[in-house]
Design a protein around this motif. Structure first.
Motif, mmCIF file in Angstrom:
data_model
loop_
_atom_site.group_PDB
_atom_site.id
_atom_site.type_symbol
_atom_site.label_atom_id
_atom_site.label_comp_id
_atom_site.label_asym_id
_atom_site.label_seq_id
_atom_site.Cartn_x
_atom_site.Cartn_y
_atom_site.Cartn_z
ATOM 1 N N ARG A 219 4.056 13.085 2.074
ATOM 2 C CA ARG A 219 3.273 12.333 3.063
ATOM 3 C C ARG A 219 3.400 10.833 2.826
ATOM 4 N NH1 ARG A 219 -2.484 15.436 3.886
ATOM 5 N NH2 ARG A 219 -1.649 17.177 5.071
ATOM 6 N N ALA A 220 3.343 10.432 1.562
ATOM 7 C CA ALA A 220 3.446 9.004 1.245
ATOM 8 C C ALA A 220 4.806 8.453 1.642
ATOM 9 C CB ALA A 220 3.188 8.771 -0.244
ATOM 10 N N ASP B 215 1.675 6.294 -7.033
ATOM 11 C CA ASP B 215 0.572 7.156 -7.485
ATOM 12 C C ASP B 215 0.947 8.629 -7.379
ATOM 13 O OD1 ASP B 215 -0.914 4.893 -7.961
ATOM 14 O OD2 ASP B 215 -2.192 5.107 -6.178
ATOM 15 N N ALA B 216 1.595 8.992 -6.288
ATOM 16 C CA ALA B 216 2.007 10.390 -6.107
ATOM 17 C C ALA B 216 3.035 10.793 -7.159
ATOM 18 C CB ALA B 216 2.558 10.600 -4.695
ATOM 19 N N GLN C 50 1.557 15.510 -1.062
ATOM 20 C CA GLN C 50 1.057 14.139 -0.938
ATOM 21 C C GLN C 50 2.190 13.131 -1.106
ATOM 22 O OE1 GLN C 50 -1.864 15.070 0.580
ATOM 23 N NE2 GLN C 50 -2.428 13.084 -0.189
ATOM 24 N N LEU C 51 3.126 13.424 -1.999
ATOM 25 C CA LEU C 51 4.289 12.552 -2.176
ATOM 26 C C LEU C 51 5.120 12.525 -0.899
ATOM 27 C CD1 LEU C 51 6.184 10.793 -3.872
ATOM 28 C CD2 LEU C 51 7.223 12.902 -4.734
ATOM 29 N N LYS D 9 2.389 1.712 -3.388
ATOM 30 C CA LYS D 9 1.363 2.181 -4.328
ATOM 31 C C LYS D 9 1.102 3.663 -4.128
ATOM 32 C CE LYS D 9 -3.447 1.521 -5.701
ATOM 33 N NZ LYS D 9 -3.766 2.932 -5.614
ATOM 34 N N ASP D 10 1.020 4.112 -2.872
ATOM 35 C CA ASP D 10 0.813 5.537 -2.597
ATOM 36 C C ASP D 10 1.949 6.377 -3.178
ATOM 37 O OD1 ASP D 10 -1.502 4.927 -1.254
ATOM 38 O OD2 ASP D 10 -0.653 5.185 0.762
ATOM 39 N N VAL D 11 3.164 5.919 -3.003
ATOM 40 C CA VAL D 11 4.320 6.659 -3.534
ATOM 41 C C VAL D 11 4.286 6.658 -5.058
ATOM 42 C CG1 VAL D 11 6.834 6.672 -3.725
ATOM 43 C CG2 VAL D 11 5.756 6.284 -1.501
ATOM 44 N N ASP E 79 0.829 -1.207 0.000
ATOM 45 C CA ASP E 79 0.000 0.000 0.000
ATOM 46 C C ASP E 79 0.863 1.257 0.000
ATOM 47 O OD1 ASP E 79 -2.257 -1.587 0.016
ATOM 48 O OD2 ASP E 79 -2.644 -1.333 2.175
ATOM 49 N N ALA E 80 1.931 1.237 0.797
ATOM 50 C CA ALA E 80 2.828 2.394 0.856
ATOM 51 C C ALA E 80 3.519 2.616 -0.490
ATOM 52 C CB ALA E 80 3.858 2.203 1.967
ATOM 53 N N LYS F 151 -0.355 12.159 9.160
ATOM 54 C CA LYS F 151 -1.779 11.824 9.158
ATOM 55 C C LYS F 151 -2.624 12.934 9.784
ATOM 56 C CE LYS F 151 -1.369 6.829 8.972
ATOM 57 N NZ LYS F 151 -1.188 6.779 7.584
#
Length: 180
Positions: free
Chosen positions: A161-162, A88-89, A158-159, A84-86, A81-82, A169
């Motif tokens: 944060r990821a 996506d960002a 957001q990047l 994927k977040d990175v 998940d982490a 948070k």
């Protein structure tokens, strides 16, 4: 995961025999005068082993191993998940960078157009409405570019944060503040 792994070790240990050793040293005397004359000592040992538990110890070990496996899968899913977040960002950042670059090109073109229209107006070839129209077009493109840069900065946040983890948070998204 570490604590679940420790519980597996405890479950395995409970199935194995246990050994305990003890030693005692003491003095025994009939009177105070010969108190230190008779030194006595004793040693004892004990071996214990669970004989019949009806499969309880084996089930505890199996349960502990299943918990370790579950925690490992949860950890792996968290990592995925982490990542994927990175990813996506980073994708949003690249896409938005292209948008900003195109808007900057459009802005340069609109500035050149405004300059040409002003020159033509000063020569008396066109009306002032064409100058105002060219100026409005330039300002519209500038607003779009500023909005796109704002989104780009929000994507960079957001990047961060990821990549950064849980400390972010508590922060609010800049896009959420304006209802976008």
């Amino acid at each position: 995961l570490k604590s679940a792994d420790r519980r597996v070790l405890v479950a395995i240990k409970n199935r194995l025999p246990s050994i305990s050793l003890s030693a005692n040293l003491f003095y025994q005397a009939d009177s105070i005068s010969n108190l230190f004359e008779k030194l006595l000592w004793s040693a004892s040992g004990e071996i214990g082993m669970p004989l019949f538990q009806g499969g309880r110890l084996s089930a505890q070990e199996d349960r502990a191993r299943a918990v370790v496996e579950q925690r490992l899968y949860e950890y792996g899913q968290t990592l995925l998940d982490a990542l994927k977040d990175v990813e996506d960002a980073l994708t949003r950042e690249e896409s938005q960078r292209k948008v900003v670059r195109k808007l900057r090109q459009q802005e340069r073109t609109a500035e050149k157009n405004l300059e040409l229209v002003r020159n033509r107006y000063q020569q008396g070839a066109i009306s002032y409405f064409r100058v105002l129209d060219a100026l409005r077009s330039l300002q519209d493109i500038q607003r779009q570019r500023l909005q796109a840069e704002r989104v780009q900065f929000a994507n960079r946040i957001q990047l961060c944060r990821a990549i950064g983890g849980s400390w972010t948070k508590k922060l609010k998204s800049p896009l959420a503040e304006n209802g976008n």
